[in-house]
Scaffold this active site. Structure first.
Site, short mmCIF file in Angstrom:
data_model
loop_
_atom_site.label_atom_id
_atom_site.label_comp_id
_atom_site.label_asym_id
_atom_site.label_seq_id
_atom_site.Cartn_x
_atom_site.Cartn_y
_atom_site.Cartn_z
N LYS A 68 -4.46 41.15 -9.29
CA LYS A 68 -3.55 40.73 -10.35
C LYS A 68 -4.41 40.42 -11.59
CE LYS A 68 -1.32 37.59 -12.88
NZ LYS A 68 -1.56 38.36 -14.09
N GLU A 87 -13.43 30.44 -9.14
CA GLU A 87 -14.44 30.49 -10.21
C GLU A 87 -13.75 29.99 -11.47
OE1 GLU A 87 -17.44 31.04 -9.81
OE2 GLU A 87 -17.65 32.29 -8.04
N CYS A 141 -17.48 31.70 -18.91
CA CYS A 141 -17.45 30.42 -18.19
C CYS A 141 -18.83 29.80 -18.06
CB CYS A 141 -16.79 30.59 -16.81
SG CYS A 141 -17.58 31.85 -15.81
N GLU A 188 -13.97 22.30 -21.94
CA GLU A 188 -14.43 23.66 -22.21
C GLU A 188 -13.71 24.21 -23.44
OE1 GLU A 188 -13.38 26.72 -19.28
OE2 GLU A 188 -15.44 27.44 -19.46
P1 ADP Z 1 -5.77 31.37 -19.62
O1 ADP Z 1 -4.92 30.13 -19.63
O2 ADP Z 1 -7.02 31.19 -20.36
O3 ADP Z 1 -5.05 32.64 -19.93
P2 ADP Z 1 -5.54 31.38 -16.77
O4 ADP Z 1 -6.47 30.66 -15.90
O5 ADP Z 1 -4.17 30.83 -16.90
O6 ADP Z 1 -6.28 31.53 -18.14
O7 ADP Z 1 -5.42 32.89 -16.33
C1 ADP Z 1 -6.25 33.53 -15.39
C2 ADP Z 1 -5.39 34.38 -14.49
O8 ADP Z 1 -4.50 33.52 -13.78
C3 ADP Z 1 -4.50 35.40 -15.21
O9 ADP Z 1 -4.47 36.60 -14.45
C4 ADP Z 1 -3.16 34.72 -15.20
O10 ADP Z 1 -2.07 35.61 -15.26
C5 ADP Z 1 -3.19 34.02 -13.86
N1 ADP Z 1 -2.25 32.91 -13.70
C6 ADP Z 1 -1.73 32.12 -14.65
N2 ADP Z 1 -0.88 31.20 -14.11
C7 ADP Z 1 -0.85 31.43 -12.77
C8 ADP Z 1 -0.21 30.84 -11.65
N3 ADP Z 1 0.61 29.81 -11.79
N4 ADP Z 1 -0.43 31.35 -10.42
C9 ADP Z 1 -1.29 32.38 -10.26
N5 ADP Z 1 -1.95 32.98 -11.26
C10 ADP Z 1 -1.75 32.51 -12.51
#
Ligand code: ADP
Length: 495
Positions: A188, A263, A297, A395
């Site tokens: 994903k 990570e 990161c 961060e």
């Molecule tokens: P940012 O907020 O900087 O975009 P995220 O940590 O939210 O970073 O995003 C990293 C990944 O996690 C992306 O692929 C995002 O779609 C996914 N993501 C965001 N929210 C969820 C969630 N509730 N469950 C699983 N994956 C998620």
């Protein structure tokens, strides 16, 4: 150069095909039917492409397909799996230039950096191709004389959730070891940068991976995360992203329960002692803070400098950082590109404002104006920062470095460790004994001495505390993707 959209369209056609953008399941593109999502060009803020969010039914179908695909993939001999993975590395190399250009356009990464990462993706598949027939079980000398041996089995379907800062590199980094051990992967990618992951999955099919070995679901994290993590066919979650989202993923996985590899964020300390090679340390401090325009990161975002050289050293970093070339992602001379997305651009500016309002002094850079023509930010150095300020604790994920003075070795270690994170860090000194003393005491999964930033797939990577847990590379990560079965056989006479 200003408008990448015609090149974008032809890259999408050649790498992904003409079908409507969606999820890639068993070799077919399955469109979503949810909210409209837009891919925005970070360099122009123009919409490049729109697609629909997916839904729980599509996610369920993708998981079932991975479940079926895994059986075929695990039935390959270990050697054959290795050959297919090596072939995938070759195909990545064959398509390296278009992949790098698509990566640069969609993520905002500078083309030189995108090329280096695509080359690393090919290397990642080659590296794990070599491991498929070398990760062995044991024979254990138990007291009763029975034959007792262990098998290392694949887990089944692994869910890999990856971010937008280094899309294809982090996808490959986490997908390849899982595949090498005979798992299938439901990938994903970030909804902001889904395309190079799709291209990689298509190349995996071309290399000979059975349908369903590597599926890609595209849509919002919440839509996919909830449906996939609760699916009992998913056996592990690998997550790379923000600490906040990582906590939610970890909590959802705990309900099953299944294990995670996380990570997450960092606020790494780059520690410079007064006896260091200050010229090299200053150059490296710029790269530590600005590589990938700080969307990294392991960035060296806290610069700890011994007081006697603080003013001179921080001034040198300020001068060098002002020369850091941020430009259009396809500009061959750019060292960094724009920030990937509007939300992150705004966050970086808010964080700089916050640092200034907390009393930090602006040495270089500052708040960047929204121009409507690309998410470009100024590399920024903030001086006279105390470690208890929020700008030193949270961060930023942008090219912003805070310079904190210290007096003694013990104080440097204490400041470095006064953080919720524990990802990376560096020590600069000519005193070998001190270098080793300090690295032994700093809480981080990765430390450099008199250098910053080198990484390789062969070496373990990962953090402690709010930076996550588990190690995502090297031989060590293969334990993450296998489980042990202990087998007893009575073989002694009369046993
Ligand atoms: P940012 O907020 O900087 O975009 P995220 O940590 O939210 O970073 O995003 C990293 C990944 O996690 C992306 O692929 C995002 O779609 C996914 N993501 C965001 N929210 C969820 C969630 N509730 N469950 C699983 N994956 C998620």
């Amino acid at each position: 150069m200003e408008n990448s959209s015609s090149e974008f369209n032809s890259l999408v056609q050649s790498l992904i095909g003409a079908e409507a953008m969606g999820s890639y399941i068993a070799g077919e593109m399955v469109p979503g039917d949810g909210a409209t999502l837009s891919l925005v060009d970070p360099a122009s803020e123009q919409t490049l492409l729109q697609f629909a969010d997916t839904n729980a039914d599509v996610v369920g179908a993708a998981v079932r397909s991975c479940h079926d695909g895994q059986k075929h993939w695990a039935a390959f001999s270990a050697q054959r799996r290795g050959e297919v993975m090596a072939q995938l590395g070759k195909l990545i190399q064959r398509d390296a230039e278009p992949l790098a250009r698509l990566e640069a356009i969609t993520s905002g990464k500078a083309i030189k950096a995108a090329r280096a990462q695509v080359a690393a993706v090919a290397e990642i598949f080659r590296y794990y191709a070599g491991w498929t027939d070398k990760f062995l079980g044991n024979v254990i000398p138990v007291p009763g004389g029975q034959l007792n041996y262990t098998l290392r089995e694949p887990l089944g379907v692994v869910l890999a959730i990856t971010p937008w800062n280094s899309p294809i590199y982090l996808a490959a980094w986490n997908v390849a070891p899982a595949l090498a051990m005979g798992n299938s992967v439901l990938l994903k990618p970030s909804e902001l940068t889904p395309l190079t992951a799709l291209a990689m999955a298509r190349l995996a099919r071309e290399a000979g991976m059975p349908a369903g070995t590597l599926n890609v679901v595209n849509g919002l994290g919440k839509t996919i995360g909830d449906a996939a993590i609760s699916n009992r066919l998913v056996k592990k979650v690998v997550f790379v992203g923000s600490t906040q989202t990582g906590r939610a993923v970890n909590a959802a996985a705990a309900q099953r329960p299944i294990s995670c590899l996380l990570e997450l964020g960092g606020k790494s300390a780059n520690i410079v002692f007064d006896d260091a090679d200050l010229v090299r340390a200053a150059q490296a401090a710029v790269i530590a803070a600005c590589a990938n325009t700080g969307q990294n990161c392991a960035a060296g975002s806290r610069l700890l400098v011994q007081r006697g050289v603080y003013d001179e050293f921080v001034a040198a970093v300020g001068e060098a950082i002002a020369d850091y070339r941020i430009g259009h992602p396809l500009d061959e001379s750019a060292e960094g590109g724009p920030i990937n997305n509007r939300a992150q651009f705004d966050r970086i500016n808010r964080m700089v404002e916050m640092g200034l309002s907390e009393g930090a002094e602006l040495l270089t850079g500052g708040v960047s104006e929204a121009t409507g023509n690309g998410f470009y930010v100024k590399p920024t150095v903030l001086k006279h920062v105390r470690n208890d300020m929020r700008i030193a604790r949270e961060e930023v994920f942008g090219p912003v470095v805070v310079a904190i003075p210290f007096d003694t070795e013990a104080e440097a270690i204490a400041i470095a460790n006064d953080s919720e994170f524990g990802l990376a860090g560096a020590v600069w000194t000519r005193d070998v004994a001190r270098a080793h003393r300090v690295v032994a005491k700093v809480n981080a999964g990765l430390l450099w001495v008199n250098m910053y930033r080198d990484m390789h797939v062969a070496t373990p990577f990962g953090g402690n505390d709010s930076s996550g847990y588990g190690r995502s590379s090297g031989a060590e990560c293969l334990y993450e993707y296998t489980r042990t079965k202990s087998v007893w056989v009575p073989i002694a006479e009369g046993c």
